[in-house]
Write an enzyme that holds these catalytic residues in place. Sequence first.
Site, PDB file in Angstrom:
ATOM      1  N   THR A 124       0.578  -0.904   0.272  1.00  0.00           N
ATOM      2  CA  THR A 124       0.132   0.215   0.647  1.00  0.00           C
ATOM      3  C   THR A 124       1.220   0.923  -0.359  1.00  0.00           C
ATOM      4  O   THR A 124       1.955   1.439   0.472  1.00  0.00           O
ATOM      5  CB  THR A 124      -0.871  -0.269   0.926  1.00  0.00           C
ATOM      6  OG1 THR A 124      -1.639   1.066   0.933  1.00  0.00           O
ATOM      7  CG2 THR A 124       0.212  -0.502   2.663  1.00  0.00           C
ATOM      8  N   LYS A 152      -2.846   3.961   5.872  1.00  0.00           N
ATOM      9  CA  LYS A 152      -2.527   2.996   6.261  1.00  0.00           C
ATOM     10  C   LYS A 152      -1.276   2.011   7.007  1.00  0.00           C
ATOM     11  O   LYS A 152      -1.489   1.240   7.378  1.00  0.00           O
ATOM     12  CB  LYS A 152      -3.131   2.338   5.001  1.00  0.00           C
ATOM     13  CG  LYS A 152      -4.596   2.370   4.507  1.00  0.00           C
ATOM     14  CD  LYS A 152      -4.875   1.304   2.992  1.00  0.00           C
ATOM     15  CE  LYS A 152      -6.361   1.407   2.250  1.00  0.00           C
ATOM     16  NZ  LYS A 152      -5.689   0.204   1.651  1.00  0.00           N
ATOM     17  N   ASP A 178      -7.709  -3.920   1.573  1.00  0.00           N
ATOM     18  CA  ASP A 178      -8.659  -2.842   0.095  1.00  0.00           C
ATOM     19  C   ASP A 178      -9.707  -2.628   1.029  1.00  0.00           C
ATOM     20  O   ASP A 178     -10.255  -3.460   1.368  1.00  0.00           O
ATOM     21  CB  ASP A 178      -8.679  -3.549  -1.100  1.00  0.00           C
ATOM     22  CG  ASP A 178      -9.009  -2.485  -2.112  1.00  0.00           C
ATOM     23  OD1 ASP A 178      -8.680  -1.591  -2.655  1.00  0.00           O
ATOM     24  OD2 ASP A 178     -10.208  -3.069  -2.834  1.00  0.00           O
ATOM     25  N   ARG A 205      -9.547  -2.188  10.137  1.00  0.00           N
ATOM     26  CA  ARG A 205      -8.445  -2.906   9.845  1.00  0.00           C
ATOM     27  C   ARG A 205      -7.812  -3.627  10.569  1.00  0.00           C
ATOM     28  O   ARG A 205      -7.386  -5.248  10.111  1.00  0.00           O
ATOM     29  CB  ARG A 205      -7.226  -1.531   9.649  1.00  0.00           C
ATOM     30  CG  ARG A 205      -5.768  -2.602   8.757  1.00  0.00           C
ATOM     31  CD  ARG A 205      -5.680  -0.683   8.285  1.00  0.00           C
ATOM     32  NE  ARG A 205      -5.909  -0.449   7.418  1.00  0.00           N
ATOM     33  CZ  ARG A 205      -6.843   0.445   6.959  1.00  0.00           C
ATOM     34  NH1 ARG A 205      -7.432   1.725   8.187  1.00  0.00           N
ATOM     35  NH2 ARG A 205      -7.937   0.950   5.841  1.00  0.00           N
TER      36      ARG A 205
HETATM   37  P1  ITT Z   1      -3.431   1.634  -1.329  1.00  0.00           P
HETATM   38  O1  ITT Z   1      -4.573   1.642  -2.594  1.00  0.00           O
HETATM   39  O2  ITT Z   1      -2.055   2.152  -2.524  1.00  0.00           O
HETATM   40  O3  ITT Z   1      -3.121   0.991  -0.271  1.00  0.00           O
HETATM   41  P2  ITT Z   1      -5.845   3.120  -1.271  1.00  0.00           P
HETATM   42  O4  ITT Z   1      -5.880   4.628  -0.914  1.00  0.00           O
HETATM   43  O5  ITT Z   1      -6.263   3.249  -2.920  1.00  0.00           O
HETATM   44  O6  ITT Z   1      -4.116   3.383  -1.084  1.00  0.00           O
HETATM   45  P3  ITT Z   1      -7.731   1.891  -1.076  1.00  0.00           P
HETATM   46  O7  ITT Z   1      -8.171   1.208  -2.816  1.00  0.00           O
HETATM   47  O8  ITT Z   1      -8.411   0.242  -0.264  1.00  0.00           O
HETATM   48  O9  ITT Z   1      -6.340   2.101  -0.805  1.00  0.00           O
HETATM   49  O10 ITT Z   1      -9.293   2.989  -0.320  1.00  0.00           O
HETATM   50  C1  ITT Z   1     -10.070   2.921   1.004  1.00  0.00           C
HETATM   51  C2  ITT Z   1     -10.092   4.222   0.952  1.00  0.00           C
HETATM   52  O11 ITT Z   1     -11.445   3.680   1.539  1.00  0.00           O
HETATM   53  C3  ITT Z   1      -9.088   5.509   1.865  1.00  0.00           C
HETATM   54  O12 ITT Z   1      -8.479   6.059   0.516  1.00  0.00           O
HETATM   55  C4  ITT Z   1     -10.071   5.777   1.890  1.00  0.00           C
HETATM   56  O13 ITT Z   1     -11.036   7.156   1.700  1.00  0.00           O
HETATM   57  C5  ITT Z   1     -11.410   4.861   2.445  1.00  0.00           C
HETATM   58  N1  ITT Z   1     -10.613   4.392   4.256  1.00  0.00           N
HETATM   59  C6  ITT Z   1     -10.196   3.478   3.820  1.00  0.00           C
HETATM   60  N2  ITT Z   1      -9.930   2.840   5.087  1.00  0.00           N
HETATM   61  C7  ITT Z   1     -10.340   3.873   6.204  1.00  0.00           C
HETATM   62  C8  ITT Z   1     -10.134   4.148   7.486  1.00  0.00           C
HETATM   63  O14 ITT Z   1      -9.416   3.368   8.502  1.00  0.00           O
HETATM   64  N3  ITT Z   1     -10.544   5.433   7.719  1.00  0.00           N
HETATM   65  C9  ITT Z   1     -10.684   6.135   6.955  1.00  0.00           C
HETATM   66  N4  ITT Z   1     -11.400   6.171   5.959  1.00  0.00           N
HETATM   67  C10 ITT Z   1     -10.515   4.871   4.908  1.00  0.00           C
END
Ligand code: ITT
Length: 207
Positions: free
Chosen positions: A9, A14, A71, A183
Amino acid sequence: MKRQIVLATRNRGKIRELQALMKDFGIEVVSVADIKGAPEVEEDADTFIGNSLKKAREIASATGFMALADDSGLVVDALDGAPGVYSARYAGDNATDEENYLKLLEEMRDIPDEKRTARFKCVMVLFHPSGQWISAEGSCEGVIAREPAGSEGFGYDPVFFVPELNRCMAQISPDEKNAISHRGNALKKLREMLPEFLEKTRGKDNP
Ligand code: ITT
């Protein structure tokens, strides 16, 4: 040789949370964000498991190390599950966290309090370069607030109200969040499977 897991990631929020959650795993954790030349993985699947598996597989084969992908996203009942897998780019391709949650508040303006239920979801995949993998899911229930509050966490945390704590996710400490988050829950399950997975893949690192 000490074994290593690469976090597949580039999301700083994260990475911070995963490193705290994994600090007593007894395994070295590095992020793909710190590995020069690691590929950017295109997230083109329409499910959490599809994207998670793709990220973990591509980073494991590019680095030769076990890769852990996360994800995740916000699933809002009144929006038929949106933004879901598109949470990171809800307000557009390079949208900031703030732009995303402000768009969400706008979309939800006329939704009454009792219909503002939502949950964060997370699907994690741990992929070994030999092709073996395991996965685990976690979720966390909440309600979409009327306005943002707090500065902890990332993403939609300022607008995700957690009824059991009577605060938004961005108003609680990192440790409190990790104890209840999607998570944290997914990683707890994955951790139970970890010893067997490490045993099965022993000696097959760095092909
Ligand atoms: P990677 O693919 O590199 O891991 P990303 O931000 O693109 O990074 P995702 O496609 O999984 O990751 O999108 C996750 C989105 O969901 C993240 O950007 C946040 O907007 C939201 N999200 C996920 N977990 C969260 C959390 O713990 N708190 C707040 N928002 C969260």
